[in-house]
Design a protein around this motif. Structure first.
Motif, PDB file in Angstrom:
ATOM      1  N   PRO B 363      26.798  -7.430  16.401  1.00 12.72           N
ATOM      2  CA  PRO B 363      27.402  -8.041  17.569  1.00 12.72           C
ATOM      3  C   PRO B 363      26.519  -8.822  18.347  1.00 12.72           C
ATOM      4  N   VAL B 364      25.186  -8.323  18.153  1.00 10.83           N
ATOM      5  CA  VAL B 364      24.497  -9.050  19.224  1.00 10.83           C
ATOM      6  C   VAL B 364      23.325  -9.769  18.335  1.00 10.83           C
ATOM      7  N   LYS B 365      23.666 -10.033  16.839  1.00 11.11           N
ATOM      8  CA  LYS B 365      23.059 -10.709  15.907  1.00 11.11           C
ATOM      9  C   LYS B 365      21.393 -10.302  15.944  1.00 11.11           C
ATOM     10  N   ILE B 366      21.215  -8.827  15.886  1.00  4.99           N
ATOM     11  CA  ILE B 366      19.724  -8.636  15.736  1.00  4.99           C
ATOM     12  C   ILE B 366      19.565  -8.830  14.271  1.00  4.99           C
ATOM     13  N   ASP B 367      18.360  -9.234  13.822  1.00  2.00           N
ATOM     14  CA  ASP B 367      17.711  -9.694  12.711  1.00  2.00           C
ATOM     15  C   ASP B 367      17.371  -8.515  11.787  1.00  2.00           C
ATOM     16  N   LEU B 368      18.614  -7.586  11.661  1.00  2.27           N
ATOM     17  CA  LEU B 368      18.061  -6.293  10.992  1.00  2.27           C
ATOM     18  C   LEU B 368      17.299  -6.421   9.721  1.00  2.27           C
ATOM     19  N   ASP B 369      17.743  -7.120   8.715  1.00  7.05           N
ATOM     20  CA  ASP B 369      17.101  -7.155   7.468  1.00  7.05           C
ATOM     21  C   ASP B 369      15.636  -7.762   7.338  1.00  7.05           C
ATOM     22  N   SER B 370      15.580  -8.793   8.322  1.00  4.17           N
ATOM     23  CA  SER B 370      14.317  -9.483   8.568  1.00  4.17           C
ATOM     24  C   SER B 370      13.249  -8.371   8.940  1.00  4.17           C
ATOM     25  N   GLN B 371      13.859  -7.627   9.906  1.00  3.90           N
ATOM     26  CA  GLN B 371      12.957  -6.699  10.483  1.00  3.90           C
ATOM     27  C   GLN B 371      12.525  -5.905   9.412  1.00  3.90           C
ATOM     28  N   LEU B 372      13.309  -5.138   8.789  1.00  2.00           N
ATOM     29  CA  LEU B 372      12.881  -4.190   7.712  1.00  2.00           C
ATOM     30  C   LEU B 372      11.707  -4.804   6.660  1.00  2.00           C
ATOM     31  N   TYR B 373      12.235  -6.160   6.127  1.00  2.00           N
ATOM     32  CA  TYR B 373      11.338  -6.806   5.395  1.00  2.00           C
ATOM     33  C   TYR B 373       9.805  -6.760   6.061  1.00  2.00           C
ATOM     34  N   THR B 374       9.751  -7.198   7.444  1.00  2.00           N
ATOM     35  CA  THR B 374       8.563  -7.496   7.987  1.00  2.00           C
ATOM     36  C   THR B 374       7.803  -5.878   8.147  1.00  2.00           C
ATOM     37  N   HIS B 375       8.672  -4.853   8.277  1.00  2.00           N
ATOM     38  CA  HIS B 375       8.022  -3.533   8.537  1.00  2.00           C
ATOM     39  C   HIS B 375       7.241  -3.195   7.260  1.00  2.00           C
ATOM     40  N   ARG B 376       7.815  -3.889   5.905  1.00  2.00           N
ATOM     41  CA  ARG B 376       7.186  -3.489   4.723  1.00  2.00           C
ATOM     42  C   ARG B 376       5.709  -4.180   4.787  1.00  2.00           C
ATOM     43  N   GLN B 377       5.791  -5.470   5.232  1.00  2.00           N
ATOM     44  CA  GLN B 377       4.610  -5.982   5.222  1.00  2.00           C
ATOM     45  C   GLN B 377       3.588  -5.238   6.229  1.00  2.00           C
ATOM     46  N   ASP B 378       4.077  -4.857   7.177  1.00  2.00           N
ATOM     47  CA  ASP B 378       3.244  -4.240   8.256  1.00  2.00           C
ATOM     48  C   ASP B 378       2.664  -2.850   7.532  1.00  2.00           C
ATOM     49  N   LEU B 379       3.536  -2.228   6.802  1.00  2.00           N
ATOM     50  CA  LEU B 379       3.277  -0.694   6.292  1.00  2.00           C
ATOM     51  C   LEU B 379       2.181  -1.155   5.432  1.00  2.00           C
ATOM     52  N   ARG B 380       2.153  -2.158   4.514  1.00  2.00           N
ATOM     53  CA  ARG B 380       1.050  -2.728   3.706  1.00  2.00           C
ATOM     54  C   ARG B 380      -0.189  -3.085   4.465  1.00  2.00           C
ATOM     55  N   GLU B 381      -0.279  -3.601   5.395  1.00  2.00           N
ATOM     56  CA  GLU B 381      -1.318  -3.885   6.122  1.00  2.00           C
ATOM     57  C   GLU B 381      -2.068  -2.619   6.772  1.00  2.00           C
ATOM     58  N   LYS B 382      -1.186  -1.611   7.020  1.00  2.00           N
ATOM     59  CA  LYS B 382      -1.728  -0.532   7.905  1.00  2.00           C
ATOM     60  C   LYS B 382      -2.078   0.527   6.596  1.00  2.00           C
ATOM     61  N   ASN B 383      -2.034   0.008   5.338  1.00  2.00           N
ATOM     62  CA  ASN B 383      -2.232   1.069   4.188  1.00  2.00           C
ATOM     63  C   ASN B 383      -1.587   2.102   4.383  1.00  2.00           C
TER      64      ASN B 383
END
Lengths: 259, 457
Positions: B363-383
């Protein structure tokens, strides 16, 4: 059938066909159907041989930085076409939504590719505006709306939103003679493929696939179709293992009359 | 220790009957939500307003929080600030000790779950009674809630009957919902009347008025805040909204998104202590401010805790809330937890097919799936992702940048695989093939066929 609008200097529109890597290897029949479908529209279709993979499996696993070379190769390969058309919603989404970090904001080539890439149903529906298909398919068909195509590309209106109903896949199938499109209980539920999710979360992935198949069978569909071969490959694998009475076909095969 | 969603999920899926029962129960709520949201023509516009109000508020959070404190103080409410869970618990304990409280009635608050308030107070000799029915059930079973709005959704009537039989002395085997609800009500009524303090959560705190709003369906927050002389309200810093009129946007969205109701049964405004009593508000940060600085994840703080993303999530529905092992499960929990402790929660952003349904119901339009996609990239960056995955993906890229070699590998696979004995294809290393057949290998790739066609032309 409506003729295609002509391009610059009266030339035919040049269309670059993009075939996902795994479809090229495993589903040549659906690829041929896509090519035939486009050629029947009197388009100048070319399949550039340098193409490989859009990089989606890597990016969805978190390794988008590792696949920069693939994004650059993709844009290099396809920048010369008026339109880029692909029989897959999710790979198109990859190019449209996730290539940005690899290019400058004002990179002409990428911006052109991004603006001119279409999933094939979207292309037929919105660009060509196909009004007639001289094909018959006397079967009961269930449409699996793949998430990326459906929600990211807007091939249909997601059930969650309060927006007017729209389904480009069903509109196209509706042009076919003798076809019966069945109603599913959960029209746009995810099938559970999700790239590497199908392996890393195997138990849930298969459970989701089974539920999706059950929905089709209960609706008495004889054929399950969709615009993303990856979802269909996952469910076909379960159908074959479990011996379920449901045939899986990529939507281009039905639209091209390749039965 | 990091949590393992795939293993937890597999266990939940293994009980096919219960998994489908859970899936159907939540899908029922999602369908109710669809009907309710589609009954309002301006639904999408409301979501847009809510997004804008929240985003504006978060970028001016300091101003609104101070305005709130000033106005609340004027109303005779004492405002406390807690930088983390420990401070929150200490403040609450201090207030309870000062007022010689031995029994606290609590209405459901995910913040106190996050701060682990119950065990903190219990170990200091204070009895804590959760008064939301679902929350009471899981409290008696000594389990965490599995959903933020429907805390006992993972339990069946028979489970509740067994629990009540053991703890409240109801008839064994009687799982009539009315009977069980009456038993819980009688027991809770006793607690409301004998507790010396009530603690509630906060759904919305209004900067302009200095009051807080609590939304419940059972009226338990009202009992807890009005019967005992001491009312403590615990809120995260993100609960603030600027004006009273903004509230209407959120109350219209909240209940419809959560349960499909037009509005919660009780939308209670608390703007001061009861006569002769005290009211305290504890404003808690507990690792929320880093979100404000994060471009990728700050919208996660806009969450109004309706739970709609859980109800729609095909993974949550089939794996249950406990599989996430975080106080908030589902898509929103996955992004919040991964941002707070990436190593510990590294499997959660992958417990998702990126289907995007959560983003659409929010209802407040949080970009949840984009955030989860971005988390994956961040996890890779942090090894933080596994070496196996990282190396596998690097090898795949290497192959894919060599079209001729890739074609050759494909050709060889299509020749060899069909000739291999089944045991060599379907073994424990082939996770795909555990419950799925591999696609039939065609003789030629599309590229081969295309090249042949070119020759024919």
């Amino acid at each position: 059938m409506k003729k295609i609008p002509y391009g610059r200097l009266g030339e035919k529109m040049k269309v670059g066909l993009f075939i996902p890597c795994f479809m090229n290897e495993l589903y040549p029949k659906s690829c041929v159907a896509t090519l035939k479908l486009l050629k029947n529209l009197d388009l100048d279709v070319d399949y550039p041989l340098e193409q490989t993979c859009c990089g989606q499996p890597m990016a969805n696993s978190g390794c988008s930085k590792d696949m920069k070379a693939l994004a650059i190769n993709f844009v290099e390969t396809f920048k010369k076409y008026d339109y880029i058309v692909a029989p897959t919603g999710s790979c198109v989404t990859m190019v449209k939504d996730h290539y940005e970090p690899f290019f400058d904001e004002d990179d002409k080539d990428y911006n052109k590719v991004k603006a001119s890439i279409y999933e094939v149903c979207e292309f037929l529906h919105d660009v060509i505006k196909v009004e007639k298909l001289d094909v018959s398919f006397p079967h009961k068909v269930g449409v699996h709306n793949s998430c990326h195509g459906h929600r990211s590309l807007g091939l249909g209106s997601p059930s969650e939103l309060n927006v007017p109903p729209l389904n480009k896949l069903k509109n196209l199938l509706g042009l076919i003679k003798d076809i019966e499109i069945v109603d599913l209980k959960r029209d746009d539920e995810c099938c559970g493929f999700g790239g590497t999710f199908c392996v890393t979360e195997e138990a849930i992935s298969v459970a989701m696939g089974k539920d999706r198949i059950k929905d089709h069978i209960e609706a008495q569909a004889e054929v399950m179709t969709g615009a993303d071969m990856s979802c269909l490959m996952h469910m076909e694998g379960i159908i074959n293992r479990d011996g379920k009475p449901l045939k899986v076909m990529h939507i281009t095969e039905i639209l091209a009359g390749e039965v | 220790m990091s949590i393992k969603h795939p293993e937890n999920a597999a266990k939940f899926v293994a009980n096919d009957e219960r998994m489908h029962w859970h899936d159907k129960a939540l899908w029922f709520v999602r369908e109710k939500r669809d009907k309710a949201s589609k009954s309002i023509p301006e639904w999408e516009q409301l979501r847009e307003y809510a997004d804008q109000i929240k985003t504006h508020t978060m970028s001016n959070l300091d101003t609104y929080l101070l305005e709130f404190e000033e106005n609340a103080t004027k109303r005779g409410i004492t405002v406390h600030w807690a930088k983390d869970a420990q401070e929150h618990n200490e403040i609450v304990h201090k207030l309870l000790s000062a007022n010689k409280v031995t029994k606290l009635v609590k209405s459901k608050s995910m913040l106190t779950e996050e701060c682990h308030l119950n065990p903190y107070l219990e170990s200091r000799g204070i009895q804590v009674v959760d008064t939301d029915l679902g929350e009471r059930i899981v409290q008696l079973r000594d389990e965490p809630p599995s959903h933020i709005v429907l805390p006992a959704i993972h339990l069946k009537k028979s489970d509740v009957s067994d629990t009540f039989h053991e703890h409240l002395g109801t008839q064994k085997g009687n799982d009539d919902p009315t009977y069980l609800t009456r038993a819980a009500r009688a027991s809770l009524r006793e607690d409301f009347l004998t507790a010396q303090a009530g603690l509630t959560g906060v759904n919305f705190a209004i900067a302009e008025t200095g009051g807080v709003v609590v939304c419940t369906n059972e009226g338990n927050a009202d009992m807890g805040a009005s019967v005992p002389p001491l009312h403590i309200a615990s809120m995260g810093i993100e609960k603030i909204i600027p004006r009273l009129e903004d509230l209407s946007v959120f109350t219209r969205l909240l209940a419809r998104s959560a349960t499909g109701q037009p509005i919660t049964s009780y939308t209670s405004h608390f703007h001061g202590p009861i006569e002769g009593g005290q009211m305290h508000i504890v404003i808690v940060d507990n690792k929320r401010t880093p979100f404000l600085q994060s471009e990728s994840y700050k919208k996660a703080l806009n969450c109004i805790r309706c739970g709609a993303c859980m109800n729609t999530c095909p993974i949550y529905r089939r794996s249950g809330g406990h599989s996430y092992e975080y106080v908030i499960p589902g898509p929103i929990g996955s992004t919040l937890s991964t941002f707070r402790a990436p190593k510990k929660h590294k499997t959660l952003s992958f417990a998702c097919t990126l289907c995007g349904s959560c983003t659409n119901v929010c209802p407040v339009k949080i970009d949840l799936d984009s955030q989860l996609y971005t988390h994956r990239q961040d996890l890779r960056e942090k090894n933080i992702i596994s070496n196996q995955k990282r190396l596998g993906m690097q090898a795949a890229v290497w192959l894919m940048t060599k079209p001729a070699l890739f074609n050759f590998v494909g050709k060889v696979a299509r020749k060899i695989v069909p000739k291999l004995p089944k045991g060599m294809i379907y073994n424990k290393f082939n996770v795909w093939g555990k419950q799925r057949d591999l696609p039939n290998m065609p003789e030629k790739s599309f590229k081969d066929l295309y090249k042949e066609g070119l020759k024919d032309d």
